[in-house]
Design a protein around this motif. Structure first.
Motif, PDB file in Angstrom:
ATOM      1  N   GLN A  47      43.300 -11.475  -0.178  1.00  0.00           N
ATOM      2  CA  GLN A  47      41.843 -11.393  -0.344  1.00  0.00           C
ATOM      3  C   GLN A  47      41.402 -10.003  -0.768  1.00  0.00           C
ATOM      4  N   ASN A  48      41.982  -8.976  -0.139  1.00  0.00           N
ATOM      5  CA  ASN A  48      41.569  -7.599  -0.398  1.00  0.00           C
ATOM      6  C   ASN A  48      42.154  -7.040  -1.686  1.00  0.00           C
ATOM      7  N   ASP A  49      43.290  -7.567  -2.119  1.00  0.00           N
ATOM      8  CA  ASP A  49      43.936  -7.072  -3.334  1.00  0.00           C
ATOM      9  C   ASP A  49      44.514  -8.246  -4.120  1.00  0.00           C
ATOM     10  N   PRO A  50      43.652  -8.951  -4.851  1.00  0.00           N
ATOM     11  CA  PRO A  50      44.127 -10.119  -5.593  1.00  0.00           C
ATOM     12  C   PRO A  50      45.165  -9.783  -6.665  1.00  0.00           C
ATOM     13  N   THR A  51      45.257  -8.504  -7.057  1.00  0.00           N
ATOM     14  CA  THR A  51      46.268  -8.131  -8.049  1.00  0.00           C
ATOM     15  C   THR A  51      47.678  -8.274  -7.495  1.00  0.00           C
ATOM     16  N   LEU A  52      47.802  -8.234  -6.181  1.00  0.00           N
ATOM     17  CA  LEU A  52      49.121  -8.403  -5.563  1.00  0.00           C
ATOM     18  C   LEU A  52      49.482  -9.868  -5.334  1.00  0.00           C
ATOM     19  N   LYS A  53      48.534 -10.771  -5.512  1.00  0.00           N
ATOM     20  CA  LYS A  53      48.783 -12.186  -5.211  1.00  0.00           C
ATOM     21  C   LYS A  53      49.994 -12.722  -5.964  1.00  0.00           C
ATOM     22  N   ASP A  54      50.061 -12.485  -7.265  1.00  0.00           N
ATOM     23  CA  ASP A  54      51.194 -12.989  -8.048  1.00  0.00           C
ATOM     24  C   ASP A  54      52.505 -12.363  -7.593  1.00  0.00           C
ATOM     25  N   LYS A  55      52.459 -11.106  -7.211  1.00  0.00           N
ATOM     26  CA  LYS A  55      53.674 -10.423  -6.747  1.00  0.00           C
ATOM     27  C   LYS A  55      54.122 -10.950  -5.391  1.00  0.00           C
ATOM     28  N   ILE A  56      53.169 -11.311  -4.542  1.00  0.00           N
ATOM     29  CA  ILE A  56      53.517 -11.899  -3.248  1.00  0.00           C
ATOM     30  C   ILE A  56      54.170 -13.256  -3.461  1.00  0.00           C
ATOM     31  N   ILE A  57      53.622 -14.040  -4.383  1.00  0.00           N
ATOM     32  CA  ILE A  57      54.222 -15.343  -4.702  1.00  0.00           C
ATOM     33  C   ILE A  57      55.629 -15.143  -5.257  1.00  0.00           C
ATOM     34  N   GLU A  58      55.790 -14.165  -6.125  1.00  0.00           N
ATOM     35  CA  GLU A  58      57.117 -13.869  -6.681  1.00  0.00           C
ATOM     36  C   GLU A  58      58.086 -13.463  -5.565  1.00  0.00           C
ATOM     37  N   ALA A  59      57.611 -12.675  -4.617  1.00  0.00           N
ATOM     38  CA  ALA A  59      58.447 -12.268  -3.484  1.00  0.00           C
ATOM     39  C   ALA A  59      58.863 -13.481  -2.662  1.00  0.00           C
ATOM     40  N   GLU A  60      57.942 -14.407  -2.442  1.00  0.00           N
ATOM     41  CA  GLU A  60      58.266 -15.628  -1.696  1.00  0.00           C
ATOM     42  C   GLU A  60      59.344 -16.434  -2.406  1.00  0.00           C
ATOM     43  N   VAL A  61      59.227 -16.562  -3.714  1.00  0.00           N
ATOM     44  CA  VAL A  61      60.224 -17.304  -4.495  1.00  0.00           C
ATOM     45  C   VAL A  61      61.587 -16.626  -4.388  1.00  0.00           C
ATOM     46  N   ARG A  62      61.603 -15.317  -4.475  1.00  0.00           N
ATOM     47  CA  ARG A  62      62.868 -14.579  -4.367  1.00  0.00           C
ATOM     48  C   ARG A  62      63.502 -14.792  -2.991  1.00  0.00           C
ATOM     49  N   ILE A  63      62.683 -14.767  -1.941  1.00  0.00           N
ATOM     50  CA  ILE A  63      63.202 -14.960  -0.579  1.00  0.00           C
ATOM     51  C   ILE A  63      63.804 -16.354  -0.435  1.00  0.00           C
ATOM     52  N   VAL A  64      63.106 -17.358  -0.958  1.00  0.00           N
ATOM     53  CA  VAL A  64      63.619 -18.730  -0.888  1.00  0.00           C
ATOM     54  C   VAL A  64      64.938 -18.827  -1.644  1.00  0.00           C
ATOM     55  N   SER A  65      65.030 -18.173  -2.795  1.00  0.00           N
ATOM     56  CA  SER A  65      66.278 -18.243  -3.555  1.00  0.00           C
ATOM     57  C   SER A  65      67.428 -17.582  -2.798  1.00  0.00           C
ATOM     58  N   TYR A  66      67.141 -16.518  -2.037  1.00  0.00           N
ATOM     59  CA  TYR A  66      68.182 -15.903  -1.228  1.00  0.00           C
ATOM     60  C   TYR A  66      68.665 -16.872  -0.158  1.00  0.00           C
ATOM     61  N   ASN A  67      67.720 -17.600   0.437  1.00  0.00           N
ATOM     62  CA  ASN A  67      68.064 -18.553   1.476  1.00  0.00           C
ATOM     63  C   ASN A  67      68.954 -19.656   0.903  1.00  0.00           C
ATOM     64  N   ILE A  68      68.626 -20.116  -0.275  1.00  0.00           N
ATOM     65  CA  ILE A  68      69.429 -21.155  -0.934  1.00  0.00           C
ATOM     66  C   ILE A  68      70.834 -20.649  -1.193  1.00  0.00           C
ATOM     67  N   GLU A  69      70.935 -19.376  -1.552  1.00  0.00           N
ATOM     68  CA  GLU A  69      72.228 -18.782  -1.846  1.00  0.00           C
ATOM     69  C   GLU A  69      72.977 -18.375  -0.586  1.00  0.00           C
ATOM     70  N   GLY A  70      72.324 -18.515   0.570  1.00  0.00           N
ATOM     71  CA  GLY A  70      72.980 -18.224   1.847  1.00  0.00           C
ATOM     72  C   GLY A  70      72.897 -16.786   2.305  1.00  0.00           C
ATOM     73  N   PHE A  71      71.983 -16.000   1.766  1.00  0.00           N
ATOM     74  CA  PHE A  71      71.878 -14.603   2.152  1.00  0.00           C
ATOM     75  C   PHE A  71      70.967 -14.371   3.335  1.00  0.00           C
TER      76      PHE A  71
END
Length: 72
Positions: A47-71
């Motif tokens: 809410q306070n920094d909408p410019t980071l919204k896309d980067k937060i979503i990208e971070a979430e995707v990266r975290i999920v991919s690590y989980n899939i890869e077993g990290f």
């Protein structure tokens, strides 16, 4: 592990990888520190920094991919 801590860690990694162009190191350090210690919620950050919204979503995707890869 709290989602905020995972996102904070991933945002730091993304910054080091050069994937957060346009954001100052001091700002990323402040945001990630507040996320880690619970002073800032992801919803408030978006809410306070909408410019980071896309980067937060990208971070979430990266975290999920690590989980899939077993990290995580």
């Amino acid at each position: 592990m709290k989602v905020e801590k995972l996102i904070a860690d991933e945002l730091q990694c993304m910054f080091l990888d050069g994937k957060l162009e346009g954001f100052k190191e001091e700002y990323i350090n402040l945001v990630t520190r507040k996320l880690r210690i619970g002073e800032l919620a992801l919803s408030d950050l978006i809410q306070n920094d909408p410019t980071l919204k896309d980067k937060i979503i990208e971070a979430e995707v990266r975290i999920v991919s690590y989980n899939i890869e077993g990290f995580v």
